[in-house]
Design an enzyme around this catalytic site. Structure first.
Site, PDB file in Angstrom:
ATOM      1  CG  ASP A  71       9.826 -31.803   4.720  1.00  0.00           C
ATOM      2  OD1 ASP A  71      10.936 -31.986   5.257  1.00  0.00           O
ATOM      3  OD2 ASP A  71       9.671 -31.744   3.488  1.00  0.00           O
ATOM      4  CE1 TYR A 189      24.216 -40.721   5.661  1.00  0.00           C
ATOM      5  CE2 TYR A 189      26.176 -41.933   6.328  1.00  0.00           C
ATOM      6  CZ  TYR A 189      24.819 -41.689   6.447  1.00  0.00           C
ATOM      7  OH  TYR A 189      24.084 -42.394   7.356  1.00  0.00           O
TER       8      TYR A 189
END
Length: 318
Positions: A71, A189
């Site tokens: 991760d 974003y």
């Protein structure tokens, strides 16, 4: 230019499918050694691909593979993945920062449902929402994976890249355009994505003294990955290109002299045309798709648009 990636060690994030897988298999054909880094260890019924299936394809193509579950948000996991790669393969020559979902899912409806159902722990995070509509937790997720993840992987690999011959860091991120159209309605974003590109820009300056190349690569059109196919069954997928265009372009970058090729924001089609490629039909997801019918990607500035049109026109006369 280095003519082959034979014996080179590649650390590729987001390597359980799509562009990461394609880059890995292309390098494997030369006999490269590849750390397959991603979180997916079990395939979803609608979305094939795991670190183990990619590792098997790498071996079948002639390379060596080391699948590692990781991760990118967890510093300890990233550090352990890099150390494991060095332990098994003896070093790291190339880092590919590809740990992200296809960004073009932003064009599709219900993309949040897709992410939450297929990727409870996404290797990249997206949210095409305004500031008012973006939660703080989603903002943190996008930045921790995109900008921070790219910076973290690159940072921890530097000590080993400094020892490598012709070391490269290649990040799948866009050119830096300050046009407001890329920010309006998706400020959080765009900041997260541009954070990846700013890492490229900064590290290319920082690492120049070590001869470590740091570049980015971005597709001019939509790329028809399996994830995009699930999300869109219409013209976006039909008018896309396959992942081979990105792997072919990446191969060109990774075989260049790292001391002279750094700090670039490459666009796949421009790079390939500059290197003599004229047959782009082989990259079409749908055979026979005309150039003007292809679905354009995000973050392509006017200069790149003009450059591609000029190259297409010149090569059409040959």
């Amino acid at each position: 230019m280095v003519r082959s990636l034979k014996g080179k060690v590649l650390f590729i994030t987001g390597c359980s499918r799509g562009i990461g897988e394609a880059i890995a298999i292309r390098a494997a054909k030369d006999g490269a050694k590849i750390a397959v880094v991603a979180k997916t260890t079990e395939a979803h019924p609608k979305l094939p691909g795991t670190i183990y299936t990619v590792a098997e394809k790498i071996r079948e193509a002639g390379g060596e593979a080391l699948p590692i579950k990781c991760d990118l948000r967890d510093e300890k996991q990233v550090r352990a993945a890099i150390e494991k790669t060095v332990e098994v393969f003896g070093g790291i020559d190339i880092v590919i920062n590809n740990g992200q979902l296809p960004h073009l899912v932003l064009l599709c409806h219900d993309h949040d449902i897709f992410i939450s159902s297929l990727f409870p722990l996404p290797s990249s995070a997206i949210s095409l929402t305004s500031t008012e509509e973006t939660s703080v937790s989603r903002y943190d997720l996008m930045h921790s994976i995109n900008a921070r993840g790219t910076w973290l992987v690159s940072k921890l690999a530097i000590p080993y890249l400094k020892k490598a011959e012709n070391p490269h860091i290649l990040t799948m991120s866009s050119p830096l355009s300050m046009d407001k159209k890329w920010f309006g309605g998706s400020t959080a974003y765009t900041m997260a994505k541009y954070g990846m590109s700013m890492t490229v820009l900064g590290l290319s300056a920082e690492l120049k003294k070590y001869g470590i190349a740091v570049n980015s690569l971005w597709p001019y059109t939509a790329i028809g990955t399996s994830a995009l196919t699930i999300l869109d069954s219409g013209t976006l997928t039909e008018n896309s290109r396959n992942v081979d265009i990105m792997s072919d372009a990446a191969y060109i970058v990774l075989t260049k002299n790292s001391k002279v090729c750094s700090g670039n924001f490459f666009i796949d089609e421009i790079l390939l045309r500059d290197h003599g490629v004229t047959d782009f039909e082989k990259y079409n997801t749908t055979p026979g798709t005309k150039l003007e019918e292809l679905s354009p990607d995000f973050f392509i500035d006017d200069e790149s648009e003009a450059r591609i049109k000029k190259l297409r026109m010149l090569q059409s006369r040959l």
